[in-house]
Design a protein around this motif. Structure first.
Motif, PDB file in Angstrom:
ATOM      1  N   GLN A 243       0.849  -1.191   0.000  1.00 60.08           N
ATOM      2  CA  GLN A 243       0.000   0.000   0.000  1.00 60.08           C
ATOM      3  C   GLN A 243       0.888   1.245   0.000  1.00 60.08           C
ATOM      4  N   MET A 244       0.495   2.234  -0.810  1.00 62.90           N
ATOM      5  CA  MET A 244       1.242   3.485  -0.845  1.00 62.90           C
ATOM      6  C   MET A 244       0.255   4.637  -0.771  1.00 62.90           C
ATOM      7  N   ASN A 245       0.444   5.491   0.239  1.00 61.12           N
ATOM      8  CA  ASN A 245      -0.428   6.650   0.473  1.00 61.12           C
ATOM      9  C   ASN A 245      -1.905   6.255   0.549  1.00 61.12           C
ATOM     10  N   GLY A 246      -2.162   5.151   1.232  1.00 59.82           N
ATOM     11  CA  GLY A 246      -3.535   4.710   1.461  1.00 59.82           C
ATOM     12  C   GLY A 246      -4.163   3.926   0.331  1.00 59.82           C
ATOM     13  N   LYS A 247      -3.451   3.756  -0.782  1.00 58.01           N
ATOM     14  CA  LYS A 247      -4.003   3.019  -1.927  1.00 58.01           C
ATOM     15  C   LYS A 247      -3.271   1.693  -2.089  1.00 58.01           C
ATOM     16  N   PRO A 248      -4.027   0.612  -2.313  1.00 55.33           N
ATOM     17  CA  PRO A 248      -3.369  -0.684  -2.513  1.00 55.33           C
ATOM     18  C   PRO A 248      -2.520  -0.681  -3.785  1.00 55.33           C
ATOM     19  N   ILE A 249      -1.433  -1.408  -3.733  1.00 52.20           N
ATOM     20  CA  ILE A 249      -0.561  -1.539  -4.902  1.00 52.20           C
ATOM     21  C   ILE A 249      -1.038  -2.771  -5.666  1.00 52.20           C
ATOM     22  N   ASN A 250      -1.619  -2.551  -6.830  1.00 53.64           N
ATOM     23  CA  ASN A 250      -2.126  -3.636  -7.669  1.00 53.64           C
ATOM     24  C   ASN A 250      -1.405  -3.603  -9.009  1.00 53.64           C
ATOM     25  N   GLY A 251      -0.988  -4.757  -9.463  1.00 54.12           N
ATOM     26  CA  GLY A 251      -0.382  -4.864 -10.779  1.00 54.12           C
ATOM     27  C   GLY A 251       1.099  -4.525 -10.820  1.00 54.12           C
ATOM     28  N   PHE A 252       1.673  -4.104  -9.709  1.00 57.42           N
ATOM     29  CA  PHE A 252       3.103  -3.788  -9.658  1.00 57.42           C
ATOM     30  C   PHE A 252       3.712  -4.474  -8.453  1.00 57.42           C
ATOM     31  N   ARG A 253       4.992  -4.690  -8.527  1.00 58.65           N
ATOM     32  CA  ARG A 253       5.722  -5.291  -7.412  1.00 58.65           C
ATOM     33  C   ARG A 253       6.843  -4.352  -7.022  1.00 58.65           C
ATOM     34  N   ALA A 254       6.931  -4.015  -5.739  1.00 53.82           N
ATOM     35  CA  ALA A 254       8.013  -3.187  -5.224  1.00 53.82           C
ATOM     36  C   ALA A 254       8.499  -3.810  -3.921  1.00 53.82           C
ATOM     37  N   THR A 255       9.808  -3.860  -3.736  1.00 57.20           N
ATOM     38  CA  THR A 255      10.372  -4.511  -2.558  1.00 57.20           C
ATOM     39  C   THR A 255      11.404  -3.610  -1.888  1.00 57.20           C
ATOM     40  N   LEU A 256      11.775  -4.005  -0.680  1.00 57.76           N
ATOM     41  CA  LEU A 256      12.817  -3.303   0.073  1.00 57.76           C
ATOM     42  C   LEU A 256      13.467  -4.274   1.041  1.00 57.76           C
TER      43      LEU A 256
ATOM     44  N   GLN B  30      10.187   8.351   9.018  1.00 55.74           N
ATOM     45  CA  GLN B  30       9.917   7.549  10.222  1.00 55.74           C
ATOM     46  C   GLN B  30       9.589   6.131   9.782  1.00 55.74           C
ATOM     47  N   TRP B  31       9.781   5.183  10.676  1.00 57.66           N
ATOM     48  CA  TRP B  31       9.386   3.803  10.424  1.00 57.66           C
ATOM     49  C   TRP B  31       8.675   3.261  11.658  1.00 57.66           C
ATOM     50  N   ASP B  32       7.894   2.216  11.457  1.00 53.32           N
ATOM     51  CA  ASP B  32       7.245   1.541  12.568  1.00 53.32           C
ATOM     52  C   ASP B  32       6.907   0.118  12.139  1.00 53.32           C
ATOM     53  N   LEU B  33       6.728  -0.743  13.103  1.00 56.31           N
ATOM     54  CA  LEU B  33       6.229  -2.094  12.867  1.00 56.31           C
ATOM     55  C   LEU B  33       4.847  -2.159  13.492  1.00 56.31           C
ATOM     56  N   ILE B  34       3.835  -2.362  12.651  1.00 57.52           N
ATOM     57  CA  ILE B  34       2.456  -2.400  13.110  1.00 57.52           C
ATOM     58  C   ILE B  34       1.832  -3.710  12.633  1.00 57.52           C
ATOM     59  N   GLU B  35       1.433  -4.537  13.591  1.00 61.90           N
ATOM     60  CA  GLU B  35       0.830  -5.835  13.295  1.00 61.90           C
ATOM     61  C   GLU B  35       1.679  -6.645  12.319  1.00 61.90           C
ATOM     62  N   GLY B  36       2.995  -6.645  12.527  1.00 62.60           N
ATOM     63  CA  GLY B  36       3.903  -7.428  11.697  1.00 62.60           C
ATOM     64  C   GLY B  36       4.245  -6.804  10.362  1.00 62.60           C
ATOM     65  N   ARG B  37       3.727  -5.614  10.102  1.00 65.65           N
ATOM     66  CA  ARG B  37       4.008  -4.916   8.837  1.00 65.65           C
ATOM     67  C   ARG B  37       4.957  -3.754   9.074  1.00 65.65           C
ATOM     68  N   LEU B  38       5.837  -3.524   8.118  1.00 67.80           N
ATOM     69  CA  LEU B  38       6.729  -2.365   8.159  1.00 67.80           C
ATOM     70  C   LEU B  38       5.986  -1.188   7.553  1.00 67.80           C
ATOM     71  N   VAL B  39       5.997  -0.058   8.244  1.00 67.33           N
ATOM     72  CA  VAL B  39       5.359   1.164   7.757  1.00 67.33           C
ATOM     73  C   VAL B  39       6.415   2.247   7.712  1.00 67.33           C
ATOM     74  N   LEU B  40       6.637   2.801   6.515  1.00 69.41           N
ATOM     75  CA  LEU B  40       7.538   3.946   6.353  1.00 69.41           C
ATOM     76  C   LEU B  40       6.681   5.186   6.162  1.00 69.41           C
TER      77      LEU B  40
ATOM     78  N   ALA C   1       4.710  12.629   2.069  1.00 72.32           N
ATOM     79  CA  ALA C   1       3.356  12.768   1.519  1.00 72.32           C
ATOM     80  C   ALA C   1       2.386  11.694   2.008  1.00 72.32           C
ATOM     81  N   GLY C   2       2.818  10.799   2.850  1.00 65.76           N
ATOM     82  CA  GLY C   2       1.934   9.725   3.305  1.00 65.76           C
ATOM     83  C   GLY C   2       2.734   8.610   3.921  1.00 65.76           C
ATOM     84  N   GLU C   3       2.488   7.384   3.460  1.00 64.31           N
ATOM     85  CA  GLU C   3       3.222   6.242   3.990  1.00 64.31           C
ATOM     86  C   GLU C   3       3.239   5.103   2.987  1.00 64.31           C
ATOM     87  N   ILE C   4       4.204   4.224   3.191  1.00 64.90           N
ATOM     88  CA  ILE C   4       4.295   2.979   2.419  1.00 64.90           C
ATOM     89  C   ILE C   4       4.172   1.844   3.421  1.00 64.90           C
TER      90      ILE C   4
END
Length: 150
Positions: free
Chosen positions: A53-66, A127-137, A141-144
């Motif tokens: 998810q990026m800026n509140g929208k699900p990521i569909n049709g693309f793959r991005a990793t870190l 900023q970063w956080d771990l929320i319910e096992g998910r990484l949030v950056l 302009a929002g969050e990933i």
């Protein structure tokens, strides 16, 4: 020696009373409790993450990793190209990403546009956080949001 102890005793009692008065609230004032200490989290180094998810929208049709390794090198896939950059998880869950180096594969316009948005958001992460096992950056302009990758 006994005289020395006796002469210090009233002074110690006076100091203890003064400290207690400072800690006690005045009449009508509620006692203040110290705010709870936030436990410092450890950034999950050497873990692979997939953006969902990026800026509140699900990521569909693309793959991005870190992935951020123990040498503080961030690497991944942006949707078309692989990338690398310095990535610094800092105290108080701050996060900084240095300039990003990207391979130069040819992609269609939609993949290139997505990749540009993803990498710009990643570069602006603060900023970063771990929320319910998910990484949030949290970005400028929002969050990933990321799920654990394989």
């Amino acid at each position: 020696m006994a005289a020395l102890v006796l002469s210090l005793s009233p002074m110690l009692v006076t100091d203890a009373l003064a400290q207690r008065r400072q800690q006690m609230p005045s009449r009508g004032e509620q006692p203040q409790e110290a705010p709870p200490q936030k436990q410092e989290k450890n950034f999950p180094l050497d873990a692979s993450w997939t953006a969902i998810q990026m800026n509140g929208k699900p990521i569909n049709g693309f793959r991005a990793t870190l992935k951020v390794d123990s040498n503080l090198r961030g690497t991944g896939f942006g949707g078309c190209n692989t990338f690398s950059a310095s990535a610094y998880p800092l105290r108080q869950q701050a996060f900084a990403v240095g300039p990003i180096a990207v391979t130069k594969s040819t992609c269609d316009k939609s993949a290139s546009d997505f990749e540009r948005s993803y990498l710009m958001a990643l570069r602006s992460a603060r900023q970063w956080d771990l929320i319910e096992g998910r990484l949030v950056l949290k970005t400028g302009a929002g969050e990933i949001r990321f799920d654990r990758g394989i």
